[in-house]
Design an enzyme around this catalytic site. Structure first.
Site, PDB file in Angstrom:
ATOM      1  N   SER A  12      85.526  40.113  74.412  1.00 47.96           N
ATOM      2  CA  SER A  12      84.930  41.235  73.650  1.00 47.96           C
ATOM      3  C   SER A  12      83.035  41.305  73.734  1.00 47.96           C
ATOM      4  CB  SER A  12      85.605  41.569  72.392  1.00 47.96           C
ATOM      5  OG  SER A  12      84.754  43.222  71.902  1.00 47.96           O
ATOM      6  N   HIS A  37      86.017  43.422  77.528  1.00 47.80           N
ATOM      7  CA  HIS A  37      86.767  44.188  76.621  1.00 47.80           C
ATOM      8  C   HIS A  37      85.694  44.874  75.784  1.00 47.80           C
ATOM      9  CE1 HIS A  37      89.137  46.174  74.327  1.00 47.80           C
ATOM     10  NE2 HIS A  37      88.332  45.405  72.953  1.00 47.80           N
ATOM     11  N   ASP A  39      84.155  47.601  73.548  1.00 52.04           N
ATOM     12  CA  ASP A  39      84.206  48.485  72.366  1.00 52.04           C
ATOM     13  C   ASP A  39      83.369  49.837  71.979  1.00 52.04           C
ATOM     14  OD1 ASP A  39      85.081  45.924  71.205  1.00 52.04           O
ATOM     15  OD2 ASP A  39      86.283  47.185  71.135  1.00 52.04           O
ATOM     16  N   MET A  41      82.263  53.035  70.303  1.00 46.93           N
ATOM     17  CA  MET A  41      82.317  53.574  68.873  1.00 46.93           C
ATOM     18  C   MET A  41      81.539  54.284  68.712  1.00 46.93           C
ATOM     19  SD  MET A  41      82.942  49.333  66.871  1.00 46.93           S
ATOM     20  CE  MET A  41      83.960  48.200  67.516  1.00 46.93           C
ATOM     21  N   HIS A  70      87.458  50.323  75.580  1.00 43.83           N
ATOM     22  CA  HIS A  70      88.019  50.455  74.387  1.00 43.83           C
ATOM     23  C   HIS A  70      87.310  52.153  73.800  1.00 43.83           C
ATOM     24  CE1 HIS A  70      89.870  49.150  70.496  1.00 43.83           C
ATOM     25  NE2 HIS A  70      89.925  50.409  70.526  1.00 43.83           N
ATOM     26  N   MET A  72      87.270  53.273  71.128  1.00 39.76           N
ATOM     27  CA  MET A  72      87.272  53.998  68.896  1.00 39.76           C
ATOM     28  C   MET A  72      86.206  55.399  69.179  1.00 39.76           C
ATOM     29  SD  MET A  72      86.819  50.376  67.738  1.00 39.76           S
ATOM     30  CE  MET A  72      86.724  50.032  69.402  1.00 39.76           C
ATOM     31  N   MET A 141      96.116  47.454  67.917  1.00 34.98           N
ATOM     32  CA  MET A 141      94.640  46.851  67.343  1.00 34.98           C
ATOM     33  C   MET A 141      95.333  45.434  65.938  1.00 34.98           C
ATOM     34  SD  MET A 141      92.167  47.664  68.007  1.00 34.98           S
ATOM     35  CE  MET A 141      90.766  46.857  66.482  1.00 34.98           C
ATOM     36  N   ASP A 179      94.023  42.964  70.084  1.00 30.51           N
ATOM     37  CA  ASP A 179      92.461  43.252  69.514  1.00 30.51           C
ATOM     38  C   ASP A 179      92.023  43.199  68.470  1.00 30.51           C
ATOM     39  OD1 ASP A 179      90.854  46.134  70.920  1.00 30.51           O
ATOM     40  OD2 ASP A 179      89.983  43.494  69.772  1.00 30.51           O
TER      41      ASP A 179
HETATM   42  C1  DX5 Z   1      86.713  45.685  66.482  1.00 31.16           C
HETATM   43  C2  DX5 Z   1      87.036  44.973  68.345  1.00 31.16           C
HETATM   44  C3  DX5 Z   1      87.843  44.331  69.196  1.00 31.16           C
HETATM   45  C4  DX5 Z   1      86.379  43.222  68.485  1.00 31.16           C
HETATM   46  C5  DX5 Z   1      87.548  41.662  68.162  1.00 31.16           C
HETATM   47  O1  DX5 Z   1      87.524  47.523  66.738  1.00 31.16           O
HETATM   48  O2  DX5 Z   1      87.805  46.375  68.771  1.00 31.16           O
HETATM   49  O3  DX5 Z   1      87.507  43.693  70.196  1.00 31.16           O
HETATM   50  O4  DX5 Z   1      85.408  43.450  69.281  1.00 31.16           O
HETATM   51  O5  DX5 Z   1      86.151  40.774  67.498  1.00 31.16           O
HETATM   52  P1  DX5 Z   1      86.803  39.636  66.924  1.00 31.16           P
HETATM   53  O6  DX5 Z   1      87.740  38.959  68.386  1.00 31.16           O
HETATM   54  O7  DX5 Z   1      85.318  38.774  66.497  1.00 31.16           O
HETATM   55  O8  DX5 Z   1      87.942  40.030  65.921  1.00 31.16           O
HETATM   56 ZN    ZN Z   2      88.617  46.613  71.292  1.00 33.61          ZN
END
Ligand code: DX5
Ligand code: ZN
Length: 220
Positions: A12, A37, A39, A41, A70, A72, A141, A179
């Site tokens: 990620s 990956h 993220d 947001m 992903h 969010m 999640m 995740d």
């Molecule tokens: C959180 C993200 C995850 C996060 C994972 O909202 O969706 O992908 O980056 O990070 P770690 O592996 O540090 O929990």
């Molecule tokens: Zn994620």
């Protein structure tokens, strides 16, 4: 052989050093990552803001690796075209966001991208049941979305088990992705529960020798 029998490791980028993004992407690719990956947001769906389509476009132009995006975000339907154009390979949207879930999933597939559906820890598995025959991937999640570095919430593995059982019972073929809080300690339990795609930020980008960490995670 069903796609979900293959173990996929997706570091990620949230946990990477953004001031050295090209090097960090190369580090992950040389460490043997299958996917990156990403993220996204929006500060509304989750209490954090990261990056948008332009960032994905830069990644897509400079790297030849599957981009597992992903979203969010509150309105994935509104931004979908821009992420498709940016070069996202997989697009995962939240069942809890404000959109017509089936219509969004249909549009993702029509664009030739992998269609993923994500569920938050506090949501009941029943929320995704109407859509499981319309997806290529279910993202469970395993932490509250928004931040890396959290601990896996054990109860979320019940959702992973339920997703695996439902898939077998209904002859479906979606990947099950976990995740958040995925480390060498939690990977075995997540695997036993039925996950085959492992998103890891801190435990991969956060360690000096990513290649050994990733190789070890693939073995567990
Ligand atoms: C959180 C993200 C995850 C996060 C994972 O909202 O969706 O992908 O980056 O990070 P770690 O592996 O540090 O929990
Ligand atoms: Zn994620």
């Amino acid at each position: 052989m069903a796609q979900y029998t293959k173990r996929i490791i997706a570091p990620s980028l949230l946990a990477s050093d953004w001031s050295r993004l090209p090097e960090e992407c190369s580090r992950a690719i040389h460490a043997g990552a299958d996917w990156l990956h990403c993220d996204v947001m929006d500060g509304h769906f989750v209490d954090n803001i990261t990056f948008g389509p332009q960032f994905i476009e830069c990644l897509s132009k400079t790297n030849d690796i599957f981009l597992d995006v992903h979203l969010m975000i509150e309105r994935p339907d509104h931004f979908l075209e821009r992420f498709i154009k940016a070069g996202a390979d997989g697009i995962t949207v939240h069942v809890e966001a404000r959109h017509d879930v089936s219509e969004t999933l249909r549009r993702i597939r029509t664009a030739g991208c992998q269609a993923g559906l994500a569920i938050r820890p506090e949501s009941d598995f029943s929320l995704v049941l109407p859509y499981l025959d319309q997806i290529d991937l279910l993202l469970v999640m395993t932490v509250v979305p928004g931040f890396g570095g959290q601990k896996l919430i054990p109860a979320t593995l019940d959702t992973v088990r339920a997703a695996r059982d439902w898939r077998e019972k209904h002859g479906l073929a979606y990947h099950i992705e976990v995740d958040g809080g995925i480390t060498h300690e939690t990977t075995p339990a997540a695997t036993a529960a039925g996950a085959n795609v492992f998103v890891a930020g801190s435990s991969l980008f956060g360690v000096p020798d990513m290649k050994s960490a990733l190789t070890e995670m693939r073995r567990l």
